[in-house]
Enzyme design. Structure first.
Site, short mmCIF file in Angstrom:
data_model
loop_
_atom_site.label_atom_id
_atom_site.label_comp_id
_atom_site.label_asym_id
_atom_site.label_seq_id
_atom_site.Cartn_x
_atom_site.Cartn_y
_atom_site.Cartn_z
N PHE A 53 -9.37 -0.78 -2.14
CA PHE A 53 -8.02 -0.25 -2.18
C PHE A 53 -7.12 -1.30 -1.52
CE2 PHE A 53 -4.23 1.91 -0.77
CZ PHE A 53 -3.79 2.33 -2.01
N THR A 54 -5.89 -1.42 -2.01
CA THR A 54 -5.00 -2.51 -1.61
C THR A 54 -4.89 -2.69 -0.08
OG1 THR A 54 -3.16 -0.96 -1.84
CG2 THR A 54 -3.61 -2.38 -3.72
N LYS A 58 -1.70 12.45 1.26
CA LYS A 58 -2.23 12.88 -0.05
C LYS A 58 -2.80 14.29 0.08
CE LYS A 58 -2.16 8.20 -0.53
NZ LYS A 58 -1.70 7.30 0.53
N ARG A 62 -1.33 -0.56 -11.76
CA ARG A 62 -2.55 -0.73 -10.97
C ARG A 62 -3.42 -1.70 -11.77
NH1 ARG A 62 -2.12 1.58 -5.66
NH2 ARG A 62 -0.90 -0.29 -5.79
N PHE A 112 2.71 -6.19 -5.16
CA PHE A 112 3.16 -5.20 -6.14
C PHE A 112 4.35 -4.38 -5.65
CE2 PHE A 112 1.21 -1.61 -3.93
CZ PHE A 112 0.22 -2.23 -3.19
N1 F0G Z 1 -6.65 4.69 1.09
C1 F0G Z 1 -6.38 5.16 -0.12
C2 F0G Z 1 -7.49 5.56 -1.04
C3 F0G Z 1 -5.05 5.29 -0.55
O1 F0G Z 1 -4.80 5.77 -1.75
C4 F0G Z 1 -4.02 4.90 0.34
C5 F0G Z 1 -2.63 4.98 -0.07
C6 F0G Z 1 -4.35 4.42 1.60
C7 F0G Z 1 -5.68 4.33 1.95
C8 F0G Z 1 -3.31 3.96 2.59
O2 F0G Z 1 -2.67 5.03 3.13
O3 F0G Z 1 -0.31 4.77 2.33
O4 F0G Z 1 -0.90 6.34 4.17
O5 F0G Z 1 -0.95 3.91 4.56
N2 F0G Z 1 -2.27 5.10 -1.26
C9 F0G Z 1 -0.94 5.24 -1.76
C10 F0G Z 1 -1.01 5.35 -3.25
C11 F0G Z 1 0.02 4.23 -1.29
O6 F0G Z 1 0.06 5.41 -3.86
O7 F0G Z 1 -2.10 5.42 -3.82
P1 F0G Z 1 -1.11 5.00 3.56
#
Ligand code: F0G
Length: 459
Positions: free
Chosen positions: A127-128, A261, A385, A451
């Protein structure tokens, strides 16, 4: 008698609505140009249905809002912290809690504590933010997800599973000492919201225990993963989401959570860990980066909303309606022949941009292009993505991910079934004129997580 099905439906009703602005095509064209064809740079006011992310975009319940009024805004030892701590322990089973402002705050602290320069961090797809923090701490991420996860057409029920042979190869190559932990996400975001099975987790636990390697759980969407286990895995159809969630967590040593989430809040996250030594260090470090260990960058009211949201997130009725809505949208898209990642995942529909725009090479950003076209068509905002999100390797080369996707992420408890129809129709219309769509070039590239802020021009 006809065998009439039981539809899912929302276990709530609407008490307040947020009015939206409807835009015209010329207005959207202008807004998109100003935003450099990057949907992240659009003003939310110019968006009709916002599917950019399911992060921080949920509708809170009346109970959560009531909880906000019970915020104890003391600098230290807020009552809401102790409530949250109790709920995390009870719901997930982890021993120690450190609140953070959101998921990446927890990733930063955990990576700094556990990763040394030259370490290897295997995980079920990157994950990014998670990978970036691992790299910034001196580690190298290695993808050990099963091959099926990289194939949008493959219908494997648990595409989030780890390939234990891939892990074993890494352990043999580098030695277990250089692997501080295995990074395991439930509902693998970049694979399309695909779940990991309980069986795979148990096997992974047995393997890592033998080699003395920790498992750190990215539990951002753990309840949605639990739903797929309940639906698809033998022996779990009679178990509650709450009990499945707790069992998942029991096979791991600690977790980072973006509560924005699953946990139904607009801001918040935490680090949870069973190991006292790691906890002690994290409790010390959080003061440097987030705030005192009893608030971690959050207001007391935010912690209260999170504590209540966690409880709501593991309700069977909630999760059935949540994922039910996503599946409804996916099936509509399939009706319009739009190529999507299968099986349909938990938090959104992922459109396969390589298949949608086969004439646009990956260097010309097919997913970025498609996200722009969808916005232009209907004011629906989605997210790239693919190659843009994937970024560059520490040596500066581009990553070329196999998956080049546009994510239609569904916020929780926010949009209606009619909205889902409008979204699918828009994807269908753009698909009909796909052959006339040209790619783009990047004209501005930021150094980190490009991105979010990159700009493009049409070719
Ligand atoms: N891990 C996962 C699987 C995520 O989807 C995200 C965030 C994070 C960690 C980081 O958490 O944003 O609270 O600092 N995902 C968002 C998305 C940005 O749009 O999927 P965060």
């Amino acid at each position: 008698m006809k065998n009439i099905k039981h539809s899912w439906a929302e276990p709530y009703k609407i008490k307040m609505v947020e009015l939206l602005k409807m835009t015209t095509a010329p207005q959207r064209k202008k807004a998109l140009q100003v935003a450099g064809y990057n949907t992240f740079l659009l003003k939310s006011e110019d968006v009709y249905i916002d599917l950019l992310t399911d992060s921080g975009t949920s509708a809170m319940s009346d109970r959560q809002w009531a909880g906000m009024m019970m915020g104890d805004e003391a600098y230290a030892g807020s009552r809401n912290f102790y409530h949250l701590e109790e709920v995390v322990k009870e719901t997930y089973g982890y021993k120690y809690l450190i609140p953070t402002h959101q998921g990446r705050g927890a990733e930063n602290i955990l990576s700094k504590i556990l990763i040394k320069k030259g370490d290897i961090i295997p995980g079920n797809m990157y994950f990014t933010t998670t990978r970036l923090h691992q790299e910034l701490a001196g580690g190298k991420f290695e993808d050990i997800i099963i091959d099926e996860a990289h194939d949008p057409e493959n219908n494997h029920p648990f595409k989030g599973n780890v390939d234990l042979e891939k892990l074993d190869k890494l352990v043999k190559k580098y030695g277990a000492k250089r692997i501080p932990y295995v990074s395991i996400a439930t509902s693998v975001n970049m694979a399309g919201g695909q779940p990991i099975s309980m069986k795979n987790l148990k096997d992974l636990r047995a393997y890592t225990r033998k080699h003395g390697i920790r498992i750190i759980h990215d539990m951002t969407r753990v309840a949605e993963n639990a739903y797929f286990i309940q639906e698809r895995e033998k022996g779990y159809d009679k178990k509650t989401i709450r009990s499945i969630v707790k069992e998942i967590c029991s096979y791991t040593d600690g977790a980072t959570m973006s509560a924005k989430k699953d946990a139904l809040v607009n801001i918040g996250g935490f680090l949870a860990i069973n190991d006292w030594d790691v906890f002690e260090e994290a409790r010390n470090m959080v003061v440097v980066y987030e705030g005192l260990h009893t608030y971690g960058g959050l207001a007391g009211r935010d912690m209260e909303a999170m504590a209540i949201g966690i409880g709501e997130s593991v309700s069977d009725d909630h999760i059935r309606a949540r994922v039910g809505q996503v599946i409804y949208l996916g099936n509509k898209m399939i009706e319009y022949e739009v190529p999507i990642v299968k099986p349909i995942g938990g938090h959104g529909i992922f459109v396969d941009a390589k298949k949608f725009l086969p004439h646009v090479p990956q260097d010309q950003y097919p997913a970025q292009t498609l996200a722009a076209e969808i916005y232009l068509d209907s004011g629906v905002r989605t997210m790239e993505r693919g190659i843009v999100s994937s970024g560059r390797k520490p040596n500066g080369e581009n990553y070329y991910p196999k998956l080049e996707l546009v994510r239609f992420t569904i916020p929780r408890r926010v949009y209606t079934q009619a909205h889902m129809d409008v979204i699918a129709e828009s994807a269908g219309r753009v698909y009909e004129r796909r052959k006339s769509i040209q790619g783009m070039k990047m004209v501005y590239e930021p150094k980190y997580l490009r991105f979010f802020q990159a700009k493009f021009e049409k070719l």
